[in-house]
Design a protein around this motif. Structure first.
Motif, PDB file in Angstrom:
ATOM      1  N   SER A  87       0.360  -1.336  -0.112  1.00 27.83           N
ATOM      2  CA  SER A  87       0.175   0.143   0.032  1.00 27.83           C
ATOM      3  C   SER A  87       0.606   1.238  -0.232  1.00 27.83           C
ATOM      4  CB  SER A  87      -1.283   0.031   1.199  1.00 27.83           C
ATOM      5  OG  SER A  87      -1.953  -1.146   0.979  1.00 27.83           O
ATOM      6  N   ASP A  88       2.037   0.796  -0.406  1.00 29.65           N
ATOM      7  CA  ASP A  88       2.814   2.322  -0.395  1.00 29.65           C
ATOM      8  C   ASP A  88       4.049   2.124  -1.986  1.00 29.65           C
ATOM      9  OD1 ASP A  88       4.712   4.662   0.061  1.00 29.65           O
ATOM     10  OD2 ASP A  88       5.251   3.399   1.898  1.00 29.65           O
ATOM     11  N   ILE A  89       4.328   2.913  -2.197  1.00 28.04           N
ATOM     12  CA  ILE A  89       5.109   3.538  -3.197  1.00 28.04           C
ATOM     13  C   ILE A  89       6.388   3.329  -2.834  1.00 28.04           C
ATOM     14  CG2 ILE A  89       3.446   3.406  -4.995  1.00 28.04           C
ATOM     15  CD1 ILE A  89       5.155   6.545  -5.784  1.00 28.04           C
ATOM     16  N   HIS A  90       6.697   3.495  -2.189  1.00 34.89           N
ATOM     17  CA  HIS A  90       8.583   3.864  -1.373  1.00 34.89           C
ATOM     18  C   HIS A  90       9.171   2.636  -1.341  1.00 34.89           C
ATOM     19  CE1 HIS A  90       6.394   7.248  -0.181  1.00 34.89           C
ATOM     20  NE2 HIS A  90       6.706   8.450  -0.475  1.00 34.89           N
ATOM     21  N   TYR A  91      10.063   2.860  -1.331  1.00 37.01           N
ATOM     22  CA  TYR A  91      11.555   1.523  -1.509  1.00 37.01           C
ATOM     23  C   TYR A  91      12.422   2.130  -0.828  1.00 37.01           C
ATOM     24  CZ  TYR A  91      13.792   2.309  -6.298  1.00 37.01           C
ATOM     25  OH  TYR A  91      15.119   2.643  -6.985  1.00 37.01           O
ATOM     26  N   ASP A  92      13.512   1.297  -0.232  1.00 33.25           N
ATOM     27  CA  ASP A  92      14.900   1.638   0.472  1.00 33.25           C
ATOM     28  C   ASP A  92      16.112   0.821   0.264  1.00 33.25           C
ATOM     29  OD1 ASP A  92      13.540   2.035   3.813  1.00 33.25           O
ATOM     30  OD2 ASP A  92      12.508  -0.334   2.287  1.00 33.25           O
ATOM     31  N   ILE A  93      16.345   0.204  -0.625  1.00 29.23           N
ATOM     32  CA  ILE A  93      17.889   0.072  -1.184  1.00 29.23           C
ATOM     33  C   ILE A  93      17.643  -0.210  -2.838  1.00 29.23           C
ATOM     34  CG2 ILE A  93      18.675  -1.763  -1.235  1.00 29.23           C
ATOM     35  CD1 ILE A  93      18.003  -2.856   1.655  1.00 29.23           C
ATOM     36  N   LEU A  94      18.558   0.154  -3.812  1.00 32.87           N
ATOM     37  CA  LEU A  94      18.074   0.231  -4.857  1.00 32.87           C
ATOM     38  C   LEU A  94      19.513   0.137  -5.225  1.00 32.87           C
ATOM     39  CD1 LEU A  94      18.067   0.933  -7.884  1.00 32.87           C
ATOM     40  CD2 LEU A  94      17.893   3.114  -7.449  1.00 32.87           C
TER      41      LEU A  94
END
Length: 254
Positions: A87-94
């Motif tokens: 329910s969120d488009i944010h992420y932490d690691i690329l």
């Protein structure tokens, strides 16, 4: 350990070789992993199935990174998957791992081949980070896979080496740009690594002699050697490491 529990990671080129091992390693640390692939859908599904079978979370995501349009498509598909799952488009690691080489020598390199390798190896990471700035959480991680060839001369793979030199510079600039958000940006520089993509060469008699002559630790690298470095940088353990070009060649060409 579950140093990445609750984190979401995107690994480009995550279906094979070093990218595959990075995907598996981050998942073992507790991250939900988006396993990107360009054309190897079955390989990406295999990685995802392996992660899930071992109690982790992952999903495949396909996009051709030869153009900015492909980068935008990747971001849009990632948004959709994350909305459904978190329910969120944010992420932490690329992890910018996807990359290609070209078989031509310097004298034989064509404009088409030159443009293609720069599109995938340089343009795609540049615009993927640009498109991800509003999606990457503060205190996040960007890890670029570069190469040890940026500090030694291999004229036979000059175009490839130039792309990785650009990635090193990109890493330094991003670290400065994003430091105020607590986002660390580092590059990992592998040397000779045993993957399926270069297995034929590495199994040749000529290649078998190289580690003893060129590598301080006396062996070729394994994908897990690189994945472990990435896992460190992705975790809280790497929170105060940024703008670094981490040599992971086993001490090549000392």
């Amino acid at each position: 350990m579950n140093r990445l529990k609750g984190k979401v990671a995107l690994v480009t080129g995550g279906s094979r070789g070093i990218g595959r091992e990075i995907s598996l390693r981050l998942a073992r640390e507790g991250a939900m992993v988006a396993v990107h692939y360009g054309s190897k859908q079955d390989a990406a599904r295999d990685v995802v199935e392996t992660i899930i079978a071992n109690g982790g979370e992952a999903f495949p995501i396909g996009a051709n990174l030869g153009s900015v349009a492909g980068v935008i498509q990747l971001v849009q598909l990632l948004d959709e998957e994350l909305k459904d799952r978190t329910s969120d488009i944010h992420y932490d690691i690329l992890v910018n791992n996807a990359g290609i080489g070209i078989p031509e020598s310097f004298e034989e390199t064509t404009e088409i081949a030159y443009d293609e390798i720069f599109a995938v190896n340089v343009k795609a990471p540049f615009f993927l980070v640009q498109q991800s700035l509003s999606r990457l959480r503060d205190e996040g991680r960007i890890i670029n896979i570069s190469s040890g060839v940026t500090r030694v001369a291999y004229p036979s793979i000059m175009a490839y080496s130039l792309t990785k030199g650009a990635i090193n510079t990109f890493t330094l600039h991003l670290a400065k740009l994003l430091g105020s958000r607590g986002i660390t940006v580092n590059a990992v520089l592998p040397g000779m690594v045993r993957t399926d993509m270069n297995a034929d060469f590495l199994d040749s008699p000529e290649a078998q002699k190289l580690p003893a002559d060129m590598v301080a630790l006396g062996r070729m690298g394994e994908p897990s050697d690189i994945a472990d470095v990435v896992a460190f940088l992705a975790s809280r353990d790497g929170r105060f490491v940024t703008a670094q070009l981490l040599d992971a060649t086993g001490g090549s060409h000392l």
